[in-house]
Design an enzyme around this catalytic site. Structure first.
Site, PDB file in Angstrom:
ATOM      1  N   PRO A 178       0.833  -1.192   0.000  1.00 40.65           N
ATOM      2  CA  PRO A 178       0.000   0.000   0.000  1.00 40.65           C
ATOM      3  C   PRO A 178       0.874   1.251   0.000  1.00 40.65           C
ATOM      4  O   PRO A 178       1.687   1.448   0.895  1.00 40.65           O
ATOM      5  CB  PRO A 178      -0.828  -0.092   1.272  1.00 40.65           C
ATOM      6  CG  PRO A 178      -0.322  -1.244   2.036  1.00 40.65           C
ATOM      7  CD  PRO A 178       0.755  -1.908   1.264  1.00 40.65           C
ATOM      8  N   GLU A 179       0.706   2.044  -1.047  1.00 48.12           N
ATOM      9  CA  GLU A 179       1.405   3.320  -1.139  1.00 48.12           C
ATOM     10  C   GLU A 179       0.333   4.404  -1.052  1.00 48.12           C
ATOM     11  O   GLU A 179      -0.789   4.113  -0.654  1.00 48.12           O
ATOM     12  CB  GLU A 179       2.213   3.367  -2.441  1.00 48.12           C
ATOM     13  CG  GLU A 179       3.147   2.156  -2.570  1.00 48.12           C
ATOM     14  CD  GLU A 179       3.962   2.127  -3.858  1.00 48.12           C
ATOM     15  OE1 GLU A 179       4.278   3.195  -4.391  1.00 48.12           O
ATOM     16  OE2 GLU A 179       4.277   1.013  -4.324  1.00 48.12           O
TER      17      GLU A 179
ATOM     18  N   LYS B  19       1.807   7.380   4.179  1.00 47.37           N
ATOM     19  CA  LYS B  19       1.105   6.098   4.104  1.00 47.37           C
ATOM     20  C   LYS B  19       0.422   5.764   5.432  1.00 47.37           C
ATOM     21  O   LYS B  19       0.054   4.611   5.676  1.00 47.37           O
ATOM     22  CB  LYS B  19       2.090   4.980   3.719  1.00 47.37           C
ATOM     23  CG  LYS B  19       2.787   5.220   2.371  1.00 47.37           C
ATOM     24  CD  LYS B  19       3.944   4.265   2.128  1.00 47.37           C
ATOM     25  CE  LYS B  19       4.747   4.676   0.898  1.00 47.37           C
ATOM     26  NZ  LYS B  19       6.013   3.929   0.775  1.00 47.37           N
TER      27      LYS B  19
ATOM     28  N   ARG C  33      15.709  -3.109  -3.932  1.00 49.95           N
ATOM     29  CA  ARG C  33      14.343  -3.476  -4.298  1.00 49.95           C
ATOM     30  C   ARG C  33      14.293  -4.057  -5.702  1.00 49.95           C
ATOM     31  O   ARG C  33      15.062  -3.663  -6.575  1.00 49.95           O
ATOM     32  CB  ARG C  33      13.419  -2.252  -4.319  1.00 49.95           C
ATOM     33  CG  ARG C  33      13.394  -1.454  -3.080  1.00 49.95           C
ATOM     34  CD  ARG C  33      12.577  -2.156  -1.990  1.00 49.95           C
ATOM     35  NE  ARG C  33      12.170  -1.209  -0.973  1.00 49.95           N
ATOM     36  CZ  ARG C  33      12.960  -0.838  -0.001  1.00 49.95           C
ATOM     37  NH1 ARG C  33      14.172  -1.313   0.083  1.00 49.95           N
ATOM     38  NH2 ARG C  33      12.545   0.023   0.893  1.00 49.95           N
TER      39      ARG C  33
END
Length: 290
Positions: A4-5, A60, A279
């Site tokens: 979730p961003e 966030k 990442r």
DNA sequence: CACTTGACCTGTCCGC
DNA sequence: TGCGGACAGGTCAAGT
């Protein structure tokens, strides 16, 4: 997992605002201390019997303001979900656009019951997320809130502001800088890759080596992809769902994220997946040169 | 201070 | 089929 961003958290905020503002918390159950660390006496005094009066978001983080002058502060981290179930569909099956079946399930960490017998479930498979009660006036004083950068969808996120916030990370890669919440708020792995593709910048480019014209383009792309995703209800990569347990559809519009081995939309070159800033990173090796 | 890496967790997938 | 290991990636603490 999910990721979730900003657009996902904002979508949850909008849904919860419609569904639970005005409701009174009648009880809470939780089985994992890190998911909800507050002491029972504080819960009894400041949560039970309190009303949800407003729901805000910063970066966030979700802030559910209570009538007790405390707030429930929530970070979904990677796999957190906040799902509301009314009495009519409590324990309901598995609608087509949902990933969630009966609740609670094995990833349920916290259950809030309201006085009308409806429920809010905090699910979190990997247990990185948390819900905690903080006096509302102290929310702005927690370390994260003091350090976090500007909101990219607010009017004051101008190019000048972006450029100035990036100065603190001029020796790191542009991708690491975008993921740094003190530079700007709300970007995670999906929208970092998407906006860098849009601006034709290789994610491993050092911030100091990105031209001003490309930085201008990147600033526009960040705003564009976040707005587009918000319009689509966020991205459901693996397990993000909104407040009703439903998926978002941005991932259908993604241009590089999870597109490895597929042709670039701009030039047809095969998209590759590599590692930048620790990442998984997706890019077009022709459009995004170092 | 700038920057990188490891820890926190569970579930899935891939190769043997 | 089972099993070990890599991977998923937001944030903070600890290390260089």
């Amino acid at each position: 997992m999910l990721m979730p961003e900003l657009p996902e958290v904002e979508t949850v905020r909008l849904g919860l605002s419609r569904l639970i503002i005005g409701k009174t918390v009648s009880s809470v159950e939780h089985d994992w201390p890190k998911s909800f660390p507050n002491a029972k006496e504080d819960v009894d005094q400041f949560l039970i019997g309190s009303k949800i009066v407003d729901i805000r978001r910063r970066a966030k983080v979700l802030i559910l303001e209570l009538s007790s002058n405390y707030s429930l502060v929530v970070h979904l981290k990677m796999t957190g979900q906040l799902v509301y179930r009314g009495t009519e569909n409590f324990g309901a099956g598995h609608p087509n656009d949902s990933l969630i079946g009966k609740l609670p399930d094995k990833s349920t960490r916290v259950i809030f019951e309201f006085s009308d017998k409806t429920h809010l479930f905090f699910n979190d498979q990997r247990k990185f997320g948390w819900v905690r009660m903080i006096p509302t006036p102290e929310v702005a004083n927690i370390d994260f809130m003091k350090k976090v950068g500007p909101e990219p969808l607010e009017k004051d996120f101008t190019f000048r502001v972006f450029e100035s916030r990036l100065k603190r990370r001029k020796n790191s890669t542009i991708k690491a800088a975008l993921l740094d919440q003190t530079v700007l708020a709300g970007i995670g792995n999906i929208y970092a890759d998407e906006s860098l593709w849009g601006a034709k910048i290789h994610p491993a480019t050092k911030v100091a080596d990105v031209s001003v014209s490309k930085l201008r383009k990147l600033h526009q792309e960040i705003i564009y992809v976040l707005n587009l995703s918000l319009e689509k209800g966020g991205s459901t990569d693996r397990n993000y769902v909104n407040a009703e347990g439903k998926k978002g559809s941005y991932i259908d519009f993604a241009r590089v994220f999870r597109k490895e081995n597929l042709p670039c939309y701009r030039c047809g070159t095969v998209i590759i997946k590599t590692r930048v800033a620790g990442r998984g990173t997706h890019l077009c090796p022709k459009c995004q040169k170092l």
